[in-house]
Design a protein around this motif. Structure first.
Motif, mmCIF file in Angstrom:
data_model
loop_
_atom_site.group_PDB
_atom_site.id
_atom_site.type_symbol
_atom_site.label_atom_id
_atom_site.label_comp_id
_atom_site.label_asym_id
_atom_site.label_seq_id
_atom_site.Cartn_x
_atom_site.Cartn_y
_atom_site.Cartn_z
ATOM 1 N N SER A 23 -39.890 14.777 -10.382
ATOM 2 C CA SER A 23 -39.052 14.739 -9.185
ATOM 3 C C SER A 23 -38.975 13.328 -8.611
ATOM 4 O O SER A 23 -39.715 12.428 -9.020
ATOM 5 N N ASN A 29 -42.783 18.625 -13.389
ATOM 6 C CA ASN A 29 -42.300 19.997 -13.539
ATOM 7 C C ASN A 29 -42.128 20.259 -15.034
ATOM 8 O O ASN A 29 -41.538 19.458 -15.734
ATOM 9 N N SER A 31 -40.771 23.273 -17.662
ATOM 10 C CA SER A 31 -39.996 24.502 -17.657
ATOM 11 C C SER A 31 -39.668 24.924 -19.083
ATOM 12 O O SER A 31 -39.187 24.107 -19.873
ATOM 13 N N GLN A 53 -34.518 23.171 -10.781
ATOM 14 C CA GLN A 53 -35.466 22.078 -10.552
ATOM 15 C C GLN A 53 -35.334 21.012 -11.635
ATOM 16 O O GLN A 53 -35.353 19.810 -11.343
#
Length: 150
Positions: A23, A29, A31, A53
């Motif tokens: 971020s 993050n 995923s 995100q």
């Protein structure tokens, strides 16, 4: 960077990949992504099905890491590079969408695609291959099937 035939084979054999992004404030993050493939000889594409995100992170920081393995062989690749979000207005969108829609059968709509330009590639190899060099791919597959009850 050209994707080798072996890398493409592992993409074809992998059920999921994991996309790592960061971020704007530095929070990582990871995923899982089910719908991904190579695009041409140099790029990887990922359908953004439920990825708010990941999309947000890539828009502010294009650095990514993508990993995928054959779950039975327990080998695959880690790819680091840059990503960009491709929308329907991009001239390549329809061609990319066609590749990914074949995988989903049209069951999962998506309006953007993550387009990855690899910069570094590293093999992923289960520790057993390193700790026990006599381990063959066949041995590893049999072990994985036993572990997974298959």
């Amino acid at each position: 960077m050209v994707l080798t035939e072996e890398i493409k084979e592992y993409i074809d054999k992998s059920v999921l990949c994991w996309l790592a992004t960061v971020s704007e404030d530095g929070m990582p993050n990871v995923s899982p992504k089910e719908c991904f493939n190579y695009f041409g000889s140099e790029n990887i594409i990922v359908a953004n099905i439920a990825s708010p995100q990941s999309v947000k992170n890539i828009k502010s920081n294009p650095n990514i890491c993508l990993s995928f393995i054959d779950i039975f062989e327990q080998m695959g690749y880690q790819i680091k590079g840059k990503a960009e979000i491709i929308g329907k207005k991009n001239s390549l969108f329809l061609e990319m969408e066609s590749v990914l829609t074949k995988m989903t059968g049209g069951k999962y709509p998506f309006s953007t695609i993550t387009y990855i330009s690899p910069e570094k590639v590293k093999p992923i190899i289960a520790p057993k291959y390193v700790l026990y060099p006599e381990t063959t791919v066949k041995d590893q597959i049999e072990s994985a099937k036993k572990t997974y009850g298959i």
